[in-house]
Write an enzyme that holds these catalytic residues in place. Structure first.
Site, PDB file in Angstrom:
ATOM      1  CE  LYS A  11      -7.221   2.631 -30.447  1.00 33.87           C
ATOM      2  NZ  LYS A  11      -7.206   1.203 -29.989  1.00 33.87           N
ATOM      3  N   GLY A  96       2.446   0.553 -33.272  1.00 31.96           N
ATOM      4  CA  GLY A  96       2.040  -0.823 -33.056  1.00 31.96           C
ATOM      5  C   GLY A  96       1.685  -1.145 -31.623  1.00 31.96           C
ATOM      6  N   GLY A  98      -1.421  -0.468 -30.200  1.00 31.64           N
ATOM      7  CA  GLY A  98      -2.852  -0.531 -29.957  1.00 31.64           C
ATOM      8  C   GLY A  98      -3.414   0.783 -29.462  1.00 31.64           C
ATOM      9  CG  LEU A  99      -1.346   3.140 -27.313  1.00 32.79           C
ATOM     10  CD1 LEU A  99      -0.113   3.864 -26.773  1.00 32.79           C
ATOM     11  CD2 LEU A  99      -2.389   2.976 -26.214  1.00 32.79           C
ATOM     12  N   GLY A 100      -3.619   3.550 -31.583  1.00 31.09           N
ATOM     13  CA  GLY A 100      -4.200   4.268 -32.706  1.00 31.09           C
ATOM     14  C   GLY A 100      -3.370   5.412 -33.243  1.00 31.09           C
ATOM     15  N   GLY A 101      -2.053   5.368 -33.081  1.00 33.08           N
ATOM     16  CA  GLY A 101      -1.220   6.488 -33.499  1.00 33.08           C
ATOM     17  C   GLY A 101      -1.335   6.818 -34.971  1.00 33.08           C
ATOM     18  N   GLY A 102      -1.183   5.835 -35.841  1.00 29.53           N
ATOM     19  CA  GLY A 102      -1.277   6.077 -37.273  1.00 29.53           C
ATOM     20  C   GLY A 102      -2.672   6.511 -37.689  1.00 29.53           C
ATOM     21  CB  SER A 104      -4.519   9.591 -33.909  1.00 29.89           C
ATOM     22  OG  SER A 104      -4.765  10.884 -33.399  1.00 29.89           O
ATOM     23  CG  ASP A 136      -8.900   1.765 -34.441  1.00 28.21           C
ATOM     24  OD1 ASP A 136     -10.041   1.284 -34.315  1.00 28.21           O
ATOM     25  OD2 ASP A 136      -7.894   1.314 -33.863  1.00 28.21           O
TER      26      ASP A 136
END
Length: 300
Positions: A11, A96, A98-102, A104, A136
Site C-alpha cells: 500500500k 520497513g 512504510g508500504l505495509g508488507g508485513g 499485508s 495496518d
C-alpha cells in the site's frame, strides 16, 4: 493437502495527517490508503497436526516476530481450530519501507486460512482479529481504497477518481531503516493537523488545492533524521508531486505512462531499490471474504 498461492499487495498512503495524541500513547491520524498491484506472494498449505511452520523464514526475523506466523497462530487461538499450516513467502515488498508488507502478509494469511480452515469469519470479524496484530492489518482485509481515522483502524470506503487509479506509481526505497516508533516519539513531529472530512476529498480529489493541504506529517522529521530519504524524495519531485508513504523510507510519485515509470526506475538514484505499480480498486482476495454481519463459523 495442496499448497496454494495468495497475493499480498503493498500500500501507499496518499496522505497521512496526525491530528492528536491519545492518553495511551497512540496517535490519532487520518490517511488515505491505496493498495498497489505489487507485493509479496504467500504459499500456504494446511496441516493436520496443528503446527504452524515457516517454510522459508526471513533472515534475522524469528517466528515470534514474523507477522504471517503470528497471524496464523492468533487465528488458530481465537477460533480454536486444531489444524495448522505451512507458510512460505516470496518477499518483494521492501521491509520497513512504510508500504505495509508485513501487515499485508498477515492479512493474506488470515483471509487464506479462513478459507482453508473453513472458519467462515466475516470481513469485519477478520479485521477485528487483524487489528490486534497491527494497525495496518485491517486495511488489507478491508480490501479497497480507504479513508482511515482513529489509529488507522476506522476505515471508510472511498471512490477514487479515474486519474488516481489510472496513474503509474513509481516507488523508490533508499537503503536505510526508519524505526516508526522513533518518528512517532520525536518532539518535532506535527501532532495537531486540522482534521479533513471525507467530503473534502470527495469534492476536491481532482483539485490541486486539496492535495496542497493533504501531506504526510511524518515526512519532514524523517527527511531531517535520514537525509537519504530526503535526497530520494527531492529527486522524485522533479517528476511530480512526490510523497513519502507511511513512516518511510519509501517514497513515490505518480506518472501517466508505463514508459515514464520504467524510465524513472532505470535512472533511479544509486543505493535505492524501486518498482512501479498500478492502484487496485479491490484486493485480489476481496471476494473470498463475506461482508455479512453474522459468521457461519465452523470450528475445524
Amino acid at each position: 493437502m495442496h499448497t496454494l498461492s495468495y497475493p499480498a499487495p503493498c500500500k501507499i498512503n496518499l496522505f497521512l495527517h496526525i491530528t492528536g495524541r491519545l492518553s495511551n500513547g497512540y496517535h490519532s491520524l487520518q490517511s488515505l490508503f491505496l493498495l498497489l498491484d505489487h507485493g509479496d506472494t504467500l504459499h500456504i498449505r494446511p496441516r493436520q497436526d496443528g503446527q504452524i511452520l515457516h517454510m522459508n523464514p526471513l533472515a534475522g526475523v524469528p517466528d515470534e516476530q514474523d507477522l504471517s506466523i503470528r497471524a496464523a497462530r492468533h487465528l488458530q487461538q481465537v477460533s480454536g481450530c486444531t489444524l495448522g499450516a505451512d507458510i512460505g513467502c516470496d518477499k518483494r515488498t521492501p521491509m520497513g519501507g512504510g508500504l505495509g508488507g508485513g501487515s499485508s502478509d498477515a492479512a493474506t494469511v488470515l483471509m487464506a486460512l479462513n478459507q482453508q480452515w473453513q472458519l467462515g469469519y466475516t470481513r469485519q470479524q477478520l479485521m477485528q482479529i487483524g487489528v490486534s496484530l497491527g494497525a495496518d492489518v485491517p486495511v488489507f482485509i478491508f480490501g479497497q481504497p480507504a479513508w482511515a481515522e482513529g489509529i488507522g483502524e476506522q476505515l471508510s470506503a472511498v471512490s477514487l477518481p479515474p486519474p488516481l487509479l489510472d496513474q503509474y506509481y513509481v516507488v523508490l526505497t533508499p537503503q536505510v531503516a526508519v524505526p516508526t516508533a522513533q518518528i512517532f516519539a520525536h518532539q518535532a513531529l506535527t501532532r495537531d493537523s486540522k482534521p479533513l472530512r471525507i467530503a473534502d476529498f470527495s469534492n476536491g480529489a481532482n483539485s490541486s488545492a486539496f492535495w496542497q493541504q493533504a501531506r504526510n506529517d511524518m515526512e519532514a522529521v524523517v527527511c531531517m533524521l535520514y537525509p537519504q530519504v530526503g535526497e530520494t524524495l527531492a529527486w522524485l519531485k522533479q517528476y511530480g508531486d512526490a510523497r513519502m508513504s507511511g513512516s518511510g523510507a519509501s517514497v513515490f510519485v505518480a506518472v501517466d505512462s508505463a514508459e515514464k515509470a520504467e524510465q524513472l526506475i532505470a535512472n533511479r538514484p544509486e543505493n535505492t531499490s524501486g518498482f512501479w505499480a498500478k492502484g487496485l480498486e479491490y484486493h485480489p482476495l476481496f471476494a473470498s471474504v463475506t461482508d455479512g454481519d453474522q459468521a457461519t463459523q465452523q470450528v475445524c
